[in-house]
Design a protein around this motif. Structure first.
Motif, PDB file in Angstrom:
ATOM      1  N   VAL A   3       1.010  -1.000  -0.012  1.00 19.67           N
ATOM      2  CA  VAL A   3       0.280  -0.153   0.061  1.00 19.67           C
ATOM      3  C   VAL A   3       0.939   1.107  -0.014  1.00 19.67           C
ATOM      4  N   ALA A   4       1.978   1.035   0.961  1.00 18.85           N
ATOM      5  CA  ALA A   4       2.838   2.472   1.128  1.00 18.85           C
ATOM      6  C   ALA A   4       3.548   2.687  -0.380  1.00 18.85           C
ATOM      7  N   HIS A   5       4.398   1.599  -1.126  1.00 18.20           N
ATOM      8  CA  HIS A   5       5.064   2.228  -2.158  1.00 18.20           C
ATOM      9  C   HIS A   5       4.013   2.315  -3.288  1.00 18.20           C
ATOM     10  N   SER A   6       2.923   1.744  -3.352  1.00 16.98           N
ATOM     11  CA  SER A   6       2.151   1.895  -4.308  1.00 16.98           C
ATOM     12  C   SER A   6       1.342   3.284  -4.212  1.00 16.98           C
ATOM     13  N   LEU A   7       1.523   4.034  -3.173  1.00 18.01           N
ATOM     14  CA  LEU A   7       0.899   5.367  -2.959  1.00 18.01           C
ATOM     15  C   LEU A   7       1.938   6.334  -3.489  1.00 18.01           C
ATOM     16  N   THR A   8       3.186   6.166  -2.996  1.00 17.36           N
ATOM     17  CA  THR A   8       4.030   7.016  -3.573  1.00 17.36           C
ATOM     18  C   THR A   8       4.569   6.849  -5.041  1.00 17.36           C
ATOM     19  N   LEU A   9       4.557   5.579  -5.391  1.00 14.60           N
ATOM     20  CA  LEU A   9       4.866   5.228  -6.700  1.00 14.60           C
ATOM     21  C   LEU A   9       3.959   6.096  -7.834  1.00 14.60           C
ATOM     22  N   SER A  10       2.982   6.005  -7.170  1.00 13.32           N
ATOM     23  CA  SER A  10       1.789   6.633  -8.206  1.00 13.32           C
ATOM     24  C   SER A  10       1.782   8.167  -8.116  1.00 13.32           C
ATOM     25  N   ALA A  11       2.173   8.796  -6.845  1.00 11.26           N
ATOM     26  CA  ALA A  11       2.067  10.116  -6.695  1.00 11.26           C
ATOM     27  C   ALA A  11       3.293  10.720  -7.517  1.00 11.26           C
ATOM     28  N   ALA A  12       4.574   9.941  -7.397  1.00 14.57           N
ATOM     29  CA  ALA A  12       6.057  10.387  -8.027  1.00 14.57           C
ATOM     30  C   ALA A  12       5.573  10.495  -9.563  1.00 14.57           C
ATOM     31  N   VAL A  13       5.203   9.285 -10.119  1.00 11.98           N
ATOM     32  CA  VAL A  13       4.875   9.258 -11.480  1.00 11.98           C
ATOM     33  C   VAL A  13       4.149  10.243 -12.163  1.00 11.98           C
ATOM     34  N   LEU A  14       2.852  10.485 -11.258  1.00 14.05           N
ATOM     35  CA  LEU A  14       2.017  11.485 -12.040  1.00 14.05           C
ATOM     36  C   LEU A  14       2.434  12.775 -11.791  1.00 14.05           C
ATOM     37  N   GLY A  15       3.532  13.045 -11.097  1.00 12.57           N
ATOM     38  CA  GLY A  15       4.134  14.387 -10.750  1.00 12.57           C
ATOM     39  C   GLY A  15       3.496  15.126  -9.520  1.00 12.57           C
ATOM     40  N   PHE A  16       2.731  14.523  -8.740  1.00 15.11           N
ATOM     41  CA  PHE A  16       2.243  15.274  -7.619  1.00 15.11           C
ATOM     42  C   PHE A  16       3.483  15.517  -6.592  1.00 15.11           C
ATOM     43  N   VAL A  17       4.457  14.757  -6.305  1.00 13.44           N
ATOM     44  CA  VAL A  17       5.488  14.670  -5.459  1.00 13.44           C
ATOM     45  C   VAL A  17       6.650  14.393  -6.325  1.00 13.44           C
ATOM     46  N   SER A  18       7.815  15.221  -5.690  1.00 11.46           N
ATOM     47  CA  SER A  18       9.045  14.924  -6.331  1.00 11.46           C
ATOM     48  C   SER A  18      10.067  15.123  -5.411  1.00 11.46           C
ATOM     49  N   LEU A  19      11.350  14.385  -5.199  1.00  6.20           N
ATOM     50  CA  LEU A  19      12.171  14.301  -4.321  1.00  6.20           C
ATOM     51  C   LEU A  19      13.471  14.184  -5.077  1.00  6.20           C
ATOM     52  N   PRO A  20      14.505  14.726  -4.517  1.00  7.62           N
ATOM     53  CA  PRO A  20      15.869  14.393  -5.270  1.00  7.62           C
ATOM     54  C   PRO A  20      16.244  12.901  -5.123  1.00  7.62           C
ATOM     55  N   SER A  21      16.793  12.419  -6.300  1.00 11.63           N
ATOM     56  CA  SER A  21      17.174  11.198  -6.544  1.00 11.63           C
ATOM     57  C   SER A  21      18.138  10.762  -5.432  1.00 11.63           C
ATOM     58  N   ARG A  22      19.030  11.598  -5.042  1.00 10.44           N
ATOM     59  CA  ARG A  22      20.216  11.019  -3.995  1.00 10.44           C
ATOM     60  C   ARG A  22      19.477  10.767  -2.579  1.00 10.44           C
ATOM     61  N   PHE A  23      18.500  11.917  -2.390  1.00  6.32           N
ATOM     62  CA  PHE A  23      17.919  11.715  -1.002  1.00  6.32           C
ATOM     63  C   PHE A  23      16.778  10.458  -1.003  1.00  6.32           C
ATOM     64  N   VAL A  24      16.467  10.103  -2.174  1.00  8.19           N
ATOM     65  CA  VAL A  24      15.254   9.037  -2.132  1.00  8.19           C
ATOM     66  C   VAL A  24      16.424   7.709  -1.844  1.00  8.19           C
ATOM     67  N   GLU A  25      17.297   7.599  -2.893  1.00  3.76           N
ATOM     68  CA  GLU A  25      18.217   6.301  -2.815  1.00  3.76           C
ATOM     69  C   GLU A  25      18.832   6.311  -1.474  1.00  3.76           C
ATOM     70  N   SER A  26      19.432   7.235  -0.807  1.00  4.72           N
ATOM     71  CA  SER A  26      20.163   7.227   0.327  1.00  4.72           C
ATOM     72  C   SER A  26      19.144   6.792   1.574  1.00  4.72           C
ATOM     73  N   ALA A  27      17.813   7.306   1.530  1.00  4.50           N
ATOM     74  CA  ALA A  27      16.973   6.916   2.375  1.00  4.50           C
ATOM     75  C   ALA A  27      16.632   5.750   2.400  1.00  4.50           C
ATOM     76  N   ILE A  28      16.538   4.997   1.223  1.00  6.10           N
ATOM     77  CA  ILE A  28      16.143   3.522   1.054  1.00  6.10           C
ATOM     78  C   ILE A  28      17.087   2.902   1.531  1.00  6.10           C
ATOM     79  N   ALA A  29      18.556   3.082   1.259  1.00  2.28           N
ATOM     80  CA  ALA A  29      19.526   2.386   2.087  1.00  2.28           C
ATOM     81  C   ALA A  29      19.502   2.486   3.469  1.00  2.28           C
ATOM     82  N   ALA A  30      19.188   3.564   4.037  1.00  2.43           N
ATOM     83  CA  ALA A  30      18.991   3.873   5.494  1.00  2.43           C
ATOM     84  C   ALA A  30      17.939   2.960   5.904  1.00  2.43           C
ATOM     85  N   SER A  31      16.830   2.829   5.235  1.00  2.00           N
ATOM     86  CA  SER A  31      15.408   1.898   5.579  1.00  2.00           C
ATOM     87  C   SER A  31      16.117   0.250   5.652  1.00  2.00           C
TER      88      SER A  31
END
Length: 375
Positions: free
Chosen positions: A234-262
């Motif tokens: 549910v969580a990644h489907s929400l942000t996947l849709s929001a990011a692809v449709l242009g509602f939310v945009s985060l810097p790639s380096r922040f996202v990839e770093s945060a994924i590693a931290a998770s």
């Protein structure tokens, strides 16, 4: 220290697998009696082949790229063959050199025109860019005509495509997009390790004194896994849709770093539990980050709205099927081994520590690494 160094060397190849695959983005559009094309190729990939960075300082200047523009164009267009109704099309470069930014860095753009003997209705495509150097490279191809389009993914094992330009529809390729979603799960090692870190404790119960003991029945283990995987989905489907449709945009380096931290957080929680009994809440919160990671592939396609919706659904279905396949393979085996020291010590504790160590390498690379850029 020697054991730690040996473990690091064994795990180092896993770190390399977590990076975004090498992709290029090829757009072909039928206009009148011919085709126009735009091909985005990563500067870091071109530099490995053509040594564009003449100064060797890790940065490609605009002057260095312009000086080698003819070499770039010749190399790129030499790796594409188009034919219409069985007759070869001649490719002619056009337009001034330019660059664009994608989620993983700077790309050179090669614009061209394909002159075909007759107005193309059936297009044959043979793509061979970078396969001799990187077998994991992918060519993301979008073919458009009359406002409709289809998206294909070309690889070393599937480098030819036959596309009818009449009746283009993203639904014709829906099954292929689903398959790409499945492949994305298995190619994205960081997402897989995050999922396994969440699943490892599912067949165990932690006592008040800190000991892990096996659950007695398969049913509670299944329910725990369903809650964790559903929350993550549910969580990644929400942000996947929001990011692809242009509602939310985060810097790639922040996202990839945060994924590693998770991944680090999920793995260490198995060794030093902070979140007890509510791992699904952690999966929900951390899954939001992973949706942005999944989105990078789709955002870079620059699809029109209609095609984007279909592609988004197909890709998401593929991601979920890939996750379910992992769970189906993991859970029965974990349940059978849950009472052994092998599982409780080597797999749960040792495996979680190894996952955390690999994720620490990813975090350092993503948070502090410097990629190829242009100035």
């Amino acid at each position: 220290m020697s054991r730690l160094a040996s473990l690091f060397l064994l795990l180092a190849p896993l770190a390399a697998l977590a990076h975004k695959p090498s992709d290029s983005y090829l757009h072909l559009t039928r206009e009148g009696g011919g085709l126009t094309g735009r091909w985005d190729v990563a500067l870091k990939d071109l530099d490995e082949v053509l040594s564009l960075d003449a100064q060797g300082d890790g940065t490609i200047t605009w002057g260095e790229l312009r000086a080698r523009q003819a070499d770039v164009t010749s190399y790129v267009l030499g790796r594409l063959a188009l034919s219409a109704e069985g007759a070869s099309c001649r490719l002619e470069a056009g337009g001034a050199p330019r660059v664009v930014r994608h989620s993983d860095g700077t790309y050179a753009v090669v614009d061209f025109v394909a002159h075909c003997p007759s107005a193309p209705t059936l297009l044959d495509i043979n793509y061979s860019l970078l396969f001799d150097r990187d077998p994991q490279h992918r060519g993301i191809l979008r073919v458009a005509s009359g406002g409709a389009s289809e998206t294909l993914v070309l690889s070393a094992s599937h480098h030819e495509a036959h596309v009818s330009l009449e009746g283009l529809s993203p639904w014709r390729r829906f099954g292929e997009v689903v398959v790409e979603g499945v492949k994305h799960i298995f190619a994205g090692l960081d997402h897989l390790l995050f999922l396994f870190a969440l699943l490892l404790p599912s067949v165990l119960r932690r006592e008040a004194d800190g000991r892990w003991v096996p659950v007695l029945r398969f049913g509670p283990a299944v329910r725990d896994v369903v809650k964790v995987v559903s929350a993550f989905t549910v969580a990644h489907s929400l942000t996947l849709s929001a990011a692809v449709l242009g509602f939310v945009s985060l810097p790639s380096r922040f996202v990839e770093s945060a994924i590693a931290a998770s991944v680090i957080a999920a793995a260490l929680n198995n060794v030093f539990p902070v979140v007890r009994g509510t791992r699904w809440v952690a999966a929900l919160a951390l899954g939001l980050l992973h949706g942005f990671g999944f989105a990078s592939t789709l955002v870079d396609l620059e699809l029109p709205t209609g095609s984007l919706a279909v592609t988004l659904v197909g890709f998401n279905v593929g991601v979920e099927l890939g996750q379910l396949a992992c769970v189906a393979a993991f859970l029965p085996l974990a349940f059978a081994l849950r009472g052994s020291l092998l599982y409780r010590r080597a797999l749960l504790v040792g495996g979680s520590a190894a996952i955390a160590l690999v994720a620490c390498v990813w975090f350092a690379e993503r948070a502090f690494g410097v990629g190829m850029s242009i100035t």
